[in-house]
Scaffold this motif. Structure first.
Motif, PDB file in Angstrom:
ATOM      1  N   HIS A 161       1.018  -1.218  -0.034  1.00  0.00           N
ATOM      2  CA  HIS A 161       0.127  -0.095  -0.102  1.00  0.00           C
ATOM      3  C   HIS A 161       1.027   1.181   0.002  1.00  0.00           C
ATOM      4  O   HIS A 161       1.984   1.048   0.192  1.00  0.00           O
ATOM      5  CB  HIS A 161      -0.946   0.003   1.141  1.00  0.00           C
ATOM      6  CG  HIS A 161      -0.240   0.261   2.548  1.00  0.00           C
ATOM      7  ND1 HIS A 161       0.557  -0.636   3.244  1.00  0.00           N
ATOM      8  CD2 HIS A 161       0.224   1.193   3.343  1.00  0.00           C
ATOM      9  CE1 HIS A 161       1.088  -0.301   4.126  1.00  0.00           C
ATOM     10  NE2 HIS A 161       0.873   0.929   4.567  1.00  0.00           N
ATOM     11  N   ASP A 207       1.003   5.067   1.954  1.00  0.00           N
ATOM     12  CA  ASP A 207       0.583   5.984   3.098  1.00  0.00           C
ATOM     13  C   ASP A 207       0.464   7.542   2.340  1.00  0.00           C
ATOM     14  O   ASP A 207       1.154   8.092   2.186  1.00  0.00           O
ATOM     15  CB  ASP A 207       1.647   6.027   3.915  1.00  0.00           C
ATOM     16  CG  ASP A 207       1.788   4.636   4.841  1.00  0.00           C
ATOM     17  OD1 ASP A 207       1.254   4.024   4.375  1.00  0.00           O
ATOM     18  OD2 ASP A 207       2.059   4.758   5.794  1.00  0.00           O
ATOM     19  N   HIS A 243       4.633  -0.428  -0.074  1.00  0.00           N
ATOM     20  CA  HIS A 243       5.342  -1.051   0.918  1.00  0.00           C
ATOM     21  C   HIS A 243       4.377  -2.010   1.724  1.00  0.00           C
ATOM     22  O   HIS A 243       3.333  -1.700   1.676  1.00  0.00           O
ATOM     23  CB  HIS A 243       6.126  -0.227   1.933  1.00  0.00           C
ATOM     24  CG  HIS A 243       5.092   0.721   2.738  1.00  0.00           C
ATOM     25  ND1 HIS A 243       4.753   1.883   2.033  1.00  0.00           N
ATOM     26  CD2 HIS A 243       4.531   0.724   3.796  1.00  0.00           C
ATOM     27  CE1 HIS A 243       3.807   2.577   2.980  1.00  0.00           C
ATOM     28  NE2 HIS A 243       3.712   1.859   4.035  1.00  0.00           N
ATOM     29  N   ARG A 280       3.757  10.192  12.256  1.00  0.00           N
ATOM     30  CA  ARG A 280       3.281  10.730  10.843  1.00  0.00           C
ATOM     31  C   ARG A 280       2.940  12.170  11.455  1.00  0.00           C
ATOM     32  O   ARG A 280       2.419  12.465  12.428  1.00  0.00           O
ATOM     33  CB  ARG A 280       1.984  10.177  10.502  1.00  0.00           C
ATOM     34  CG  ARG A 280       2.194   8.642   9.993  1.00  0.00           C
ATOM     35  CD  ARG A 280       1.145   7.729  10.585  1.00  0.00           C
ATOM     36  NE  ARG A 280       1.355   6.662  10.410  1.00  0.00           N
ATOM     37  CZ  ARG A 280       1.132   5.853   9.241  1.00  0.00           C
ATOM     38  NH1 ARG A 280       0.385   6.310   8.038  1.00  0.00           N
ATOM     39  NH2 ARG A 280       1.408   4.493   9.003  1.00  0.00           N
TER      40      ARG A 280
HETATM   41 FE    FE Z   1       2.391   1.979   5.480  1.00  0.00          FE
END
Ligand code: FE
Ligand code: MD3
Length: 217
Positions: free
Chosen positions: A135, A137, A191, A214
């Motif tokens: 996926h 992010d 990743h 994040r």
């Molecule tokens: Fe991720």
């Protein structure tokens, strides 16, 4: 002979490895704060227990998740989003303990990203067999900030692709205490994590815990 020479000549896992432009693996970087990290996690998990979220497609994820910080990542049938409220408790997520925020900022700094101030920490728990499919992010607003990840417990095989889903991923073993920084061009690379192999870790038992820091807002 010095420790440096051992790292560059004798060790198959050097302390620092560049995986791609902007992606740096700092092996063992979290080890010095391990004794503070694990109790801080236990407090968070008591307040916001791990749960297996449902994807918009209706699948229950094999990875269990929780969050700390001012916003947390959640998923349900309606979609993925960051939310200031834990939907299970109706309360705000637990605050990010200073030891966690400082570890993330120190790692980012070490990788060349100064003044990283994360507002979210997604905490993933893998039991043997759990995996995270490839996926990107991209639910965060500002892609100029890196993501910092901390691996704890059982080792995992990290799959690191490229900008296209079809790019063949390279494989990296992530072990207890390893920290990685994903910024610059690698920030949007695909990743994932291969199904976790069974084992027993001295500190965390039969699981792997991964923290991803994040800057969401
Ligand atoms: Fe991720
Ligand atoms: C590369 N977690 O939570 S950490 C995730 O081990 C996630 O639980 C994995 O992917 C885990 O979203 C991998 C390594 C990681 C995290 C974020 C990245 C690598 C990344 C963002 C961009 C590129």
């Amino acid at each position: 002979m010095t420790a440096d020479l051992f790292e560059t000549i004798g060790d198959a896992r050097p302390a620092r490895e560049t995986m791609a432009e902007g992606a740096v693996l700092l092996r063992g970087f979290a080890r010095p704060v391990e004794a503070e990290l694990v109790p801080a996690l236990r407090v968070i998990i008591k307040q916001a227990p791990f749960r297996n979220l449902v994807t918009p497609g209706g699948h229950t994820m094999s990875v269990a998740m929780t969050n700390c910080g001012s916003v947390g990542w959640v998923s349900d049938r309606r979609g993925y989003r960051y939310d200031a409220i834990d939907p299970d408790s109706g309360q705000r997520w637990p605050a990010m303990p200073p030891v966690l925020g400082k570890l993330a900022a120190d790692a980012a700094n070490e990788a060349g990203f100064e003044r990283f101030a994360p507002d979210a920490c997604l905490i993933n728990r893998y039991v043997p067999g759990a995996k995270l499919s490839l996926h990107q992010d991209k639910d965060e607003l500002d892609f100029s900030a890196p993501i910092v990840s901390v691996s704890l417990g059982l080792p995992a095989v990290f799959l690191f692709g490229g900008l296209r889903r079809s790019d063949t991923p390279r494989r990296y073993r992530l072990e207890h205490g390893d920290v990685a920084v994903w910024g610059g061009p690698s920030r949007l690379f695909f990743h994932g994590i291969a199904p976790l192999a069974d084992g027993e870790h001295g500190v965390l038992g039969r699981q792997r815990i991964n923290l991803t820091f994040r800057k969401v807002r």
